[in-house]
Design an enzyme around this catalytic site. Structure first.
Site, PDB file in Angstrom:
ATOM      1  N   TYR A  75     -14.453  19.584  23.044  1.00  0.00           N
ATOM      2  CA  TYR A  75     -14.217  20.156  21.725  1.00  0.00           C
ATOM      3  C   TYR A  75     -13.760  21.611  21.816  1.00  0.00           C
ATOM      4  O   TYR A  75     -14.332  22.413  22.550  1.00  0.00           O
ATOM      5  CB  TYR A  75     -15.498  20.108  20.881  1.00  0.00           C
ATOM      6  CG  TYR A  75     -16.135  18.752  20.800  1.00  0.00           C
ATOM      7  CD1 TYR A  75     -15.389  17.625  20.456  1.00  0.00           C
ATOM      8  CD2 TYR A  75     -17.493  18.585  21.076  1.00  0.00           C
ATOM      9  CE1 TYR A  75     -15.986  16.374  20.380  1.00  0.00           C
ATOM     10  CE2 TYR A  75     -18.093  17.331  20.994  1.00  0.00           C
ATOM     11  CZ  TYR A  75     -17.331  16.235  20.657  1.00  0.00           C
ATOM     12  OH  TYR A  75     -17.919  14.994  20.587  1.00  0.00           O
ATOM     13  N   PHE A  76     -12.736  21.947  21.034  1.00  0.00           N
ATOM     14  CA  PHE A  76     -12.317  23.330  20.840  1.00  0.00           C
ATOM     15  C   PHE A  76     -12.847  23.737  19.458  1.00  0.00           C
ATOM     16  O   PHE A  76     -12.222  23.459  18.436  1.00  0.00           O
ATOM     17  CB  PHE A  76     -10.790  23.446  20.906  1.00  0.00           C
ATOM     18  CG  PHE A  76     -10.227  23.227  22.289  1.00  0.00           C
ATOM     19  CD1 PHE A  76      -9.754  24.296  23.032  1.00  0.00           C
ATOM     20  CD2 PHE A  76     -10.175  21.965  22.849  1.00  0.00           C
ATOM     21  CE1 PHE A  76      -9.231  24.102  24.304  1.00  0.00           C
ATOM     22  CE2 PHE A  76      -9.669  21.753  24.118  1.00  0.00           C
ATOM     23  CZ  PHE A  76      -9.188  22.834  24.853  1.00  0.00           C
ATOM     24  N   ASP A  77     -13.995  24.382  19.449  1.00  0.00           N
ATOM     25  CA  ASP A  77     -14.710  24.569  18.188  1.00  0.00           C
ATOM     26  C   ASP A  77     -14.035  25.550  17.245  1.00  0.00           C
ATOM     27  O   ASP A  77     -14.310  25.538  16.040  1.00  0.00           O
ATOM     28  CB  ASP A  77     -16.151  25.005  18.462  1.00  0.00           C
ATOM     29  CG  ASP A  77     -17.017  23.840  18.909  1.00  0.00           C
ATOM     30  OD1 ASP A  77     -16.637  22.689  18.623  1.00  0.00           O
ATOM     31  OD2 ASP A  77     -18.057  24.067  19.529  1.00  0.00           O
ATOM     32  N   GLY A 102     -10.306  26.124  17.466  1.00  0.00           N
ATOM     33  CA  GLY A 102      -8.975  25.592  17.206  1.00  0.00           C
ATOM     34  C   GLY A 102      -8.939  24.216  16.589  1.00  0.00           C
ATOM     35  O   GLY A 102      -7.966  23.844  15.935  1.00  0.00           O
ATOM     36  N   TYR A 119     -11.941  22.815  14.886  1.00  0.00           N
ATOM     37  CA  TYR A 119     -12.904  22.682  13.791  1.00  0.00           C
ATOM     38  C   TYR A 119     -13.052  23.927  12.920  1.00  0.00           C
ATOM     39  O   TYR A 119     -13.548  23.838  11.803  1.00  0.00           O
ATOM     40  CB  TYR A 119     -14.279  22.311  14.358  1.00  0.00           C
ATOM     41  CG  TYR A 119     -14.340  20.914  14.927  1.00  0.00           C
ATOM     42  CD1 TYR A 119     -14.401  19.807  14.094  1.00  0.00           C
ATOM     43  CD2 TYR A 119     -14.343  20.698  16.305  1.00  0.00           C
ATOM     44  CE1 TYR A 119     -14.470  18.525  14.605  1.00  0.00           C
ATOM     45  CE2 TYR A 119     -14.408  19.415  16.832  1.00  0.00           C
ATOM     46  CZ  TYR A 119     -14.469  18.333  15.976  1.00  0.00           C
ATOM     47  OH  TYR A 119     -14.533  17.064  16.494  1.00  0.00           O
ATOM     48  N   TYR A 160     -24.186  21.296  16.956  1.00  0.00           N
ATOM     49  CA  TYR A 160     -24.505  22.585  17.575  1.00  0.00           C
ATOM     50  C   TYR A 160     -24.364  23.730  16.579  1.00  0.00           C
ATOM     51  O   TYR A 160     -23.549  23.685  15.645  1.00  0.00           O
ATOM     52  CB  TYR A 160     -23.593  22.856  18.771  1.00  0.00           C
ATOM     53  CG  TYR A 160     -24.216  22.481  20.097  1.00  0.00           C
ATOM     54  CD1 TYR A 160     -25.214  23.275  20.665  1.00  0.00           C
ATOM     55  CD2 TYR A 160     -23.817  21.336  20.779  1.00  0.00           C
ATOM     56  CE1 TYR A 160     -25.796  22.935  21.877  1.00  0.00           C
ATOM     57  CE2 TYR A 160     -24.391  20.986  22.001  1.00  0.00           C
ATOM     58  CZ  TYR A 160     -25.384  21.791  22.537  1.00  0.00           C
ATOM     59  OH  TYR A 160     -25.962  21.447  23.745  1.00  0.00           O
ATOM     60  N   TYR A 215     -23.912  28.046  16.638  1.00  0.00           N
ATOM     61  CA  TYR A 215     -23.530  29.166  17.491  1.00  0.00           C
ATOM     62  C   TYR A 215     -23.700  30.473  16.730  1.00  0.00           C
ATOM     63  O   TYR A 215     -23.117  30.667  15.654  1.00  0.00           O
ATOM     64  CB  TYR A 215     -22.075  29.033  17.942  1.00  0.00           C
ATOM     65  CG  TYR A 215     -21.806  27.790  18.746  1.00  0.00           C
ATOM     66  CD1 TYR A 215     -22.223  27.704  20.071  1.00  0.00           C
ATOM     67  CD2 TYR A 215     -21.145  26.698  18.194  1.00  0.00           C
ATOM     68  CE1 TYR A 215     -21.988  26.564  20.826  1.00  0.00           C
ATOM     69  CE2 TYR A 215     -20.898  25.551  18.935  1.00  0.00           C
ATOM     70  CZ  TYR A 215     -21.323  25.491  20.259  1.00  0.00           C
ATOM     71  OH  TYR A 215     -21.090  24.363  20.990  1.00  0.00           O
ATOM     72  N   HIS A 234     -20.447  25.255  27.540  1.00  0.00           N
ATOM     73  CA  HIS A 234     -20.012  25.973  26.347  1.00  0.00           C
ATOM     74  C   HIS A 234     -19.287  27.214  26.850  1.00  0.00           C
ATOM     75  O   HIS A 234     -19.931  28.201  27.230  1.00  0.00           O
ATOM     76  CB  HIS A 234     -21.204  26.381  25.472  1.00  0.00           C
ATOM     77  CG  HIS A 234     -22.058  25.243  25.020  1.00  0.00           C
ATOM     78  ND1 HIS A 234     -21.926  24.644  23.785  1.00  0.00           N
ATOM     79  CD2 HIS A 234     -23.059  24.584  25.644  1.00  0.00           C
ATOM     80  CE1 HIS A 234     -22.809  23.677  23.669  1.00  0.00           C
ATOM     81  NE2 HIS A 234     -23.513  23.620  24.786  1.00  0.00           N
ATOM     82  N   GLU A 241      -0.240  40.632  35.335  1.00  0.00           N
ATOM     83  CA  GLU A 241      -1.014  39.534  34.771  1.00  0.00           C
ATOM     84  C   GLU A 241      -1.521  38.573  35.840  1.00  0.00           C
ATOM     85  O   GLU A 241      -2.623  38.037  35.727  1.00  0.00           O
ATOM     86  CB  GLU A 241      -0.171  38.776  33.747  1.00  0.00           C
ATOM     87  CG  GLU A 241       0.096  39.573  32.480  1.00  0.00           C
ATOM     88  CD  GLU A 241       1.008  38.842  31.527  1.00  0.00           C
ATOM     89  OE1 GLU A 241       0.509  38.325  30.507  1.00  0.00           O
ATOM     90  OE2 GLU A 241       2.227  38.793  31.797  1.00  0.00           O
TER      91      GLU A 241
END
Length: 634
Positions: A278-280, A282, A284, A363, A365, A415, A462
């Site tokens: 999960y990309f919490d 991007g 959700y 979850y 956060y 996480h 970079e």
């Protein structure tokens, strides 16, 4: 209004009205993401205010997604173009849609019947879960997966009763089930996961935090001033809490700080979990899922709350009345010394706390930014909530999951947060160095074998700046001003001090590695670019990978004496334990930014000796350490 102020309800409504007037809205138009367009740095410095909003528009009938930018200052539509690769974040209404599609599926009902669970269908919870990206021919467009959990009633916690091996693959645009996997055979764990009805203990005595003269901070709109610090507090639907224009002693330190992305990859190979990453932010939206904080629970003390406004699925403003909490905390001893004659001086530390909390499914956060009296900045991420689990045969051993309750197995997972730190140490021209402590081999330069020193390595490009933390070398990264020196003639600086943890554990040929490449290093650095905001790219949902930091850093741009942005990855790798059930204690992670030669000496020398409370020689002053047995001097 300041150019960096968060969006208001009026601005969100005005922007939506501009889109409607332009003919861009229909009955099937939804708003999966609505974000402020932050002005460039020159405009902010000149106080040029053109308030702009980027609206992502999704036609739920066709799946077409567009990004439209509106100037609410001018009341104009500035642009509208189709979104690129990847999908916008999920709508709240799509959660219910996924559940209704699942429950209407004959295949799903047959699977439930085969398992003898037809009596649980009414209250079954069908979780809407981002599918990752695997390039399957039928998984194009807007796809979601659903796993099933049982509940005894509609308000019951579902996470204790997973229906193992039942996976529903859904086309949200077509409103249909693509396929149902049924790897059934494992019983549903019987023990409930309710945690709110446990009788409370009665042994804890109250702790009261009072500031009879009020707090030491002052608030002017979004601007906060506190003990040499000045900053602006922001909030948006994707990142949640943001900090802007941080100065200490009227000198710049950070232009902007936020946590723009996090990924939660699972290490289980089971059919219902191998695809979870999960990309919490991007997928959700951390900010849209922000909590309305409660005094005495989420925050304790003399509190100032900041509201925030986000757009709902239809583009209308929704207020989170207490989205951000601001307060002061005592933090123990800041400095102390007892002289040879026995005279002691001690000063207590205090910190300013700026926090928000988001709940994404199971979850929770918390993001807690701390500012200290000595110029240190700290971010602490607090992961709590309910671990995501599957079912298994009780007493068996699984390689990728621990049994945390009878028949309930929680898989190993991570996480991994990514902080974006737009540095401005005494101005915009900064350079980056890696500092390692290292031993000196016994010999002419170390005749007694005791010597050690430190090594400074400039990170000029970079590619050179893609680094791992190394606690064996006490590694830190130092951002130095290219224009200012302290009284000793060395550049003023701030150091990024990591709390090392594992980076992404997935293999390089995995899809999550391609999509979350940002999480494969503890540190990245890039020159500032206004459109480089999200480390996994603008749309990580259903994206094949390669966007964001790996794409930007491929240019290998120069980092010397430039407007420098650091990207720092941190966070726990979680092997769940029985103590994490049914709700887990907070798992802490984070980092700090500390001044290094930024000031000429300790900036907290002028603290009064009674900064928090008067000091007393009697350890039992006011009977504070007496009990019924008489005085205690422990």
């Amino acid at each position: 209004m300041h150019p960096l102020d968060p969006l208001t309800a009026g601005e969100l409504a005005e922007g939506r009205a501009v889109l409607a007037a332009a003919g861009l809205l229909t009955e099937t138009t939804r708003f999966p993401q609505v974000l402020p367009v932050e002005p460039d740095k020159a405009s902010v410095a000149a106080q040029v205010t053109d308030r702009r909003i980027q609206y992502t528009l999704l036609d739920t009938a066709t799946g077409r997604a567009r990004d439209a930018v509106v100037s609410v200052t001018k009341g104009e539509l500035l642009s509208c173009e189709d979104c690129g690769e990847g999908q916008p974040p999920y709508l709240f209404e799509e959660y219910d849609l996924a559940a209704s599609i699942t429950k209407a599926s004959p295949e799903w009902r047959a699977a439930m019947e085969r398992r003898g669970l037809t009596g649980h269908i009414e209250h079954a919870f069908c979780a809407p879960l981002a599918p990752g990206f695997f390039g399957r021919p039928d998984e194009t467009g807007r796809v979601i997966r659903s796993l099933t959990f049982l509940r005894d009633h509609a308000a019951d916690s579902p996470w204790a009763h997973p229906v193992e091996g039942l996976i529903v693959h859904i086309d949200l645009t077509g409103r249909r089930v693509l396929r149902v996997e049924d790897e059934g055979g494992v019983p549903v764990p019987p023990e409930h996961g309710r945690y709110g009805d446990v009788p409370p203990r009665t042994t804890l005595k109250p702790i009261e935090i009072t500031q009879p003269d009020g707090p030491s901070f002052t608030i002017d709109g979004s601007e906060v001033t506190w003990e040499g610090w000045r900053l602006r507090v922001g909030f948006n639907a994707r990142e949640g809490l943001t900090l802007h224009q941080l100065t200490f002693g009227d000198r710049s330190v950070l232009y902007r700080a936020s946590v723009p992305e996090m990924v939660v990859p699972y290490g289980d190979t089971a059919p219902g979990r191998f695809w979870i990453s999960y990309f919490d932010a991007g997928e959700y939206l951390l900010g849209k899922n922000g909590n309305n904080l409660r005094l005495g629970c989420d925050c304790l003390g003399v509190i100032h709350y900041f509201p925030a406004f986000v757009a709902d699925d239809h583009g209308h403003p929704v207020e989170i009345p207490r989205a951000i909490c601001l307060h002061e905390e005592d933090y123990g001893i800041l400095w102390k010394h007892t002289d040879l004659d026995g005279h002691a001086e001690v000063r207590r530390s205090r910190r300013l706390v700026i926090s928000s909390i988001s709940t994404i499914g199971n979850y929770d956060y918390g993001f807690f930014w701390y500012l200290y009296l000595d110029g240190t900045i700290e971010l602490e991420a607090k992961a709590t909530g309910i671990v995501f689990a599957g079912a298994g045969h009780s007493g068996t051993k699984q390689r990728h999951a621990n049994e945390i309750a009878p028949g309930l197995f929680a898989p190993v997972h991570q996480h991994l947060f990514c902080a974006r730190l737009d540095m401005a140490v005494d101005g915009e021209r900064n350079s980056l160095f890696e500092i390692d402590v290292e031993g000196v081999p016994t010999g002419e330069e170390n005749p007694y074998g005791n010597a050690f020193t430190w090594r400074e390595t400039p990170l000029r490009t970079e590619r050179e700046a893609q680094r791992f933390a190394d606690p064996s070398k006490a590694r830190v990264w130092e951002v130095r001003s290219a224009d200012r020196v302290n009284r000793l003639g060395t550049p003023t600086a701030y150091q990024l001090v990591p709390r090392p943890s594992a980076t992404l554990m997935a293999q390089p040929d995995s899809t999550v590695h391609k999509r979350a490449t940002f999480a494969t290093r503890h540190l990245w650095a890039t020159p500032y670019a206004a459109d480089e905001r999200f480390p996994a790219g603008d749309r990580p949902n259903a994206h094949p990978g390669g966007a964001g930091l790996p794409a930007w850093a491929a240019a290998d741009r120069d980092l010397t004496g430039t407007d420098l942005v650091l990207w720092h990855v941190f966070g726990p790798t979680h092997i769940p334990r029985p103590e994490d059930w049914p709700v887990m204690p907070v798992d802490y992670s984070g980092f700090s930014l500390r001044p290094y030669g930024f000031r000429d000496r300790n900036p907290a020398l002028d603290l009064p000796s009674g900064a928090a409370a008067p000091c007393h020689d009697d350890p039992c002053h006011n009977d504070s350490c007496h009990d019924d047995q008489g005085p205690t001097h422990g």
